[in-house]
Structure formats: C-alpha cells, structure tokens
Design an enzyme around this catalytic site. Structure first.
Site, PDB file in Angstrom:
ATOM      1  N   SER A  16      63.016  65.560  14.878  1.00  0.00           N
ATOM      2  CA  SER A  16      62.203  64.975  13.803  1.00  0.00           C
ATOM      3  C   SER A  16      60.711  64.892  14.171  1.00  0.00           C
ATOM      4  O   SER A  16      59.869  65.211  13.332  1.00  0.00           O
ATOM      5  CB  SER A  16      62.721  63.579  13.443  1.00  0.00           C
ATOM      6  N   THR A  61      68.525  57.117  13.310  1.00  0.00           N
ATOM      7  CA  THR A  61      69.621  58.045  13.549  1.00  0.00           C
ATOM      8  C   THR A  61      70.747  57.343  14.300  1.00  0.00           C
ATOM      9  O   THR A  61      70.706  56.122  14.508  1.00  0.00           O
ATOM     10  CB  THR A  61      69.113  59.365  14.209  1.00  0.00           C
ATOM     11  N   LYS A  65      72.394  53.616  11.887  1.00  0.00           N
ATOM     12  CA  LYS A  65      72.174  53.751  10.437  1.00  0.00           C
ATOM     13  C   LYS A  65      72.739  52.578   9.633  1.00  0.00           C
ATOM     14  O   LYS A  65      72.257  52.278   8.555  1.00  0.00           O
ATOM     15  CB  LYS A  65      72.757  55.075   9.932  1.00  0.00           C
ATOM     16  N   GLY A 128      78.996  58.696  11.146  1.00  0.00           N
ATOM     17  CA  GLY A 128      77.767  58.257  10.475  1.00  0.00           C
ATOM     18  C   GLY A 128      77.380  59.016   9.220  1.00  0.00           C
ATOM     19  O   GLY A 128      76.909  58.412   8.247  1.00  0.00           O
ATOM     20  N   VAL A 129      77.580  60.334   9.208  1.00  0.00           N
ATOM     21  CA  VAL A 129      77.059  61.126   8.093  1.00  0.00           C
ATOM     22  C   VAL A 129      78.062  61.252   6.934  1.00  0.00           C
ATOM     23  O   VAL A 129      77.696  61.614   5.816  1.00  0.00           O
ATOM     24  CB  VAL A 129      76.589  62.519   8.608  1.00  0.00           C
ATOM     25  N   THR A 151      90.557  59.660  14.285  1.00  0.00           N
ATOM     26  CA  THR A 151      90.983  58.257  14.219  1.00  0.00           C
ATOM     27  C   THR A 151      91.179  57.914  12.744  1.00  0.00           C
ATOM     28  O   THR A 151      90.211  57.673  12.025  1.00  0.00           O
ATOM     29  CB  THR A 151      89.899  57.344  14.841  1.00  0.00           C
ATOM     30  N   VAL A 209      77.501  70.405   9.550  1.00  0.00           N
ATOM     31  CA  VAL A 209      76.326  69.531   9.578  1.00  0.00           C
ATOM     32  C   VAL A 209      75.477  69.814  10.828  1.00  0.00           C
ATOM     33  O   VAL A 209      74.271  69.592  10.843  1.00  0.00           O
ATOM     34  CB  VAL A 209      76.800  68.056   9.510  1.00  0.00           C
TER      35      VAL A 209
HETATM   36  P1  ATR Z   1      80.484  57.464  15.260  1.00  0.00           P
HETATM   37  O1  ATR Z   1      81.947  57.819  15.454  1.00  0.00           O
HETATM   38  O2  ATR Z   1      79.977  56.447  16.229  1.00  0.00           O
HETATM   39  O3  ATR Z   1      80.113  57.172  13.852  1.00  0.00           O
HETATM   40  P2  ATR Z   1      79.355  60.032  14.882  1.00  0.00           P
HETATM   41  O4  ATR Z   1      78.694  60.970  15.816  1.00  0.00           O
HETATM   42  O5  ATR Z   1      78.691  59.674  13.621  1.00  0.00           O
HETATM   43  O6  ATR Z   1      79.669  58.739  15.704  1.00  0.00           O
HETATM   44  O7  ATR Z   1      80.803  60.574  14.494  1.00  0.00           O
HETATM   45  C1  ATR Z   1      81.499  61.375  15.334  1.00  0.00           C
HETATM   46  C2  ATR Z   1      82.630  62.012  14.513  1.00  0.00           C
HETATM   47  O8  ATR Z   1      83.133  63.115  15.268  1.00  0.00           O
HETATM   48  C3  ATR Z   1      83.806  61.081  14.305  1.00  0.00           C
HETATM   49  O9  ATR Z   1      84.414  61.416  13.071  1.00  0.00           O
HETATM   50  C4  ATR Z   1      84.693  61.421  15.483  1.00  0.00           C
HETATM   51  O10 ATR Z   1      86.046  61.132  15.316  1.00  0.00           O
HETATM   52  P3  ATR Z   1      86.641  59.687  15.761  1.00  0.00           P
HETATM   53  O11 ATR Z   1      86.322  58.768  14.636  1.00  0.00           O
HETATM   54  O12 ATR Z   1      88.080  59.922  15.932  1.00  0.00           O
HETATM   55  O13 ATR Z   1      85.930  59.317  17.037  1.00  0.00           O
HETATM   56  C5  ATR Z   1      84.510  62.907  15.546  1.00  0.00           C
HETATM   57  N1  ATR Z   1      84.840  63.458  16.870  1.00  0.00           N
HETATM   58  C6  ATR Z   1      84.104  63.371  17.997  1.00  0.00           C
HETATM   59  N2  ATR Z   1      84.719  63.999  19.021  1.00  0.00           N
HETATM   60  C7  ATR Z   1      85.892  64.498  18.507  1.00  0.00           C
HETATM   61  C8  ATR Z   1      86.980  65.240  19.058  1.00  0.00           C
HETATM   62  N3  ATR Z   1      86.989  65.615  20.345  1.00  0.00           N
HETATM   63  N4  ATR Z   1      88.002  65.585  18.243  1.00  0.00           N
HETATM   64  C9  ATR Z   1      87.990  65.218  16.926  1.00  0.00           C
HETATM   65  N5  ATR Z   1      86.995  64.513  16.348  1.00  0.00           N
HETATM   66  C10 ATR Z   1      85.958  64.154  17.121  1.00  0.00           C
END
Ligand code: ATR
Length: 263
Positions: A16, A61, A65, A128-129, A151, A209
C-alpha cells in the site's frame, strides 16, 4: 504535510505505501503514507490521532479489520454489514470506518465483463476478506453462494451474518460457476489446495484474492483445466484507489505504471 498509515501485524509485506506514495507524487500532494506494525493494545491511542488531526487517514489490514471497530464513531453501511474496516477517516469531527475491499472486489469483477446474475459461487476461506466478498456478491445478485472453510465453525459464524449462504465441509466441492480462493493458502509457492480436479470441468472462473505470487497453484489448476483465471491484483488496486479518493478527493489514475509497481 498530511500523514497516512497502513496498520497491521505483520505489515512488512504491504504494498500500500508504494501505491499511495506513487499517487501522492503524481498528483503533487503534500502527504506521506507509511506502514506501521502494531499490537492490538495500541489501536485506540493510534486512532485517537485521527481526531487530533495528527494522522489524516488509516488503512487497516490483517488482523485488525474488526478489532478497530470499538474505537470508531461511525461505520459506513458496508463496514456495518461486514464488521470489517479497511479505511479510516475524519468526517465532521467523527472518526469513520469504511470498507473499500467490497468496491475493490466489485470493480475487479466488472473488468471481467461477466454477467454475475444466476451464477453459483463457491468461496474457500472464512477469514478477514470473506465477509466483504459475500457482501459484494449479494449486491451483484449472484444466485448461490457456498462457503467452505477448514475450520467449519468460522463458516457457520458467517452464516449467522449472511443468512443466504450455504456452508459445506472443507474438501467438498459442489457445482459452481465461479470459485474464489479467500484463504491465505497460496502465499507460499508450495501451498496447495486439494481440489478434486476431475469433477470441476472448464469454462468457469477461478479467482484468487492473492496477487503475489501472480499465479498460485490454485490458479494453475484452474488454467490447466481450461478455466478463466484472475488474481487479486486489480482488487487490491481498486480498494486502494477508493481509499485515496475518500482522503484526497481525487480518483487516481490506474495505468501500466501503477500495475507494474506491484510486480
Ligand atoms: P484469520 O483466520 O485470522 O481471519 P485470514 O488470513 O484472514 O486470517 O484467513 C485465513 C484463511 O485461510 C482462513 O479461512 C483459514 O482457515 P481456518 O479458518 O481454518 O484457519 C485459511 N487457511 C489458512 N491456512 C490454511 C490451510 N493450511 N488449509 C486450509 N485453510 C487454510
């Protein structure tokens, strides 16, 4: 000189500042845009600086957020509905939170000249997004939104917020016209999303994204199967240009030079 910031943790990777400082320069503005790594406990005092006019605007970011919301006086409809703020500014002495990720996503889809009516969309990820993308897709009147997250409880939580979405198990791939990777999987070159390639077929849109790397394994699989692909670069540029317009009242030019800044 006006001061602008992007806050997050981590923040080193953020492009940014490059983008905003380029537009500040090309528009001959007296301003500077910097990045700042923060802890959650510092959010309140930093946002107060906007009221004191020591800071004139903040981009937010991951992972703040949502966490910034209690420190704001007013939320735009977009931020209220997504519980997500990426742009902060002062209006009539009130600190306002807005979400330009929504507009960023919408404009990037508009560039593809796709009729979104009657499209079935599968979103991977509930981080987040995701709420911004769901809000934008609802505004575009797609016919069906399905969400799949590793999850599942996080996807279920989003269903409380957006009642019209379907939630499926992680690894389940229902029929779709558009698939969106909204996970952080793909940021590392060896990250893979296990898609059962043979059930997918062609002539769909694979949208990631992530824009760095420009072609994630997710997009590579989509391409190999004969699908259209798009990364998150234009979404990123459009969300930034919307924030720039709010702060400076100028719609910045998006040209080849701007696009190359992010390479
Ligand atoms: P946050 O989870 O803190 O909001 P984010 O970067 O906005 O952070 O989101 C990460 C996304 O990538 C989440 O949907 C996460 O899944 P979980 O909710 O199960 O953590 C997903 N993600 C990250 N690593 C992953 C992996 N190894 N396999 C599947 N999904 C993954």
């Amino acid at each position: 000189m006006k001061k602008f910031l992007v806050i997050g943790n981590p923040i080193e990777h953020s492009l940014s500042p490059k983008l905003h400082n380029f537009w500040i320069k090309t528009n001959n503005l007296s301003a500077i845009y910097e990045k700042k790594k923060l802890n959650e406990t510092e959010l309140g005092s930093l946002i107060e600086e906007v009221k004191k006019k020591n800071i004139h605007g903040i981009n937010v970011t991951i992972p703040f957020k949502k966490a910034v919301i209690p420190f704001l006086d007013h939320l735009s409809v977009e931020s209220e509905n997504t519980q997500s703020v990426n742009t902060i500014y002062l209006d009539n002495n009130k600190i306002v939170g807005h979400n330009t990720d929504i507009e960023g996503f919408e404009l990037s889809i508009q560039d593809l000249r796709l009729d979104m009516n009657n499209k079935k969309v599968l979103i991977l990820g509930a981080g987040g997004v995701a709420p911004s993308i769901i809000f934008a897709l609802n505004r575009m009147k797609v016919s069906e939104i399905t969400l799949s997250n590793r999850t599942k409880s996080k996807a279920d939580k989003l269903k409380d917020q957006f009642k019209n979405i379907n939630v499926v198990e992680w690894g389940e791939i229902p029929n779709f016209d558009i698939i969106i990777n909204a996970t952080s999987l793909g940021l590392k070159n060896d990250d893979k999303i296990n898609l059962d390639e043979f059930k997918i077929g062609k002539n769909k849109l694979f949208y990631d994204v992530i824009y760095k790397p420009s072609e994630t394994n997710f997009l590579k699989v989509g391409k190999k199967l004969g699908n259209r692909i798009e990364n998150g670069k234009s979404m990123f540029i459009y969300q930034a240009s919307a924030a720039f317009n709010i702060w400076h009242g100028i719609k910045p030019k998006i040209n080849k030079e701007v696009i190359e800044i992010l390479d």
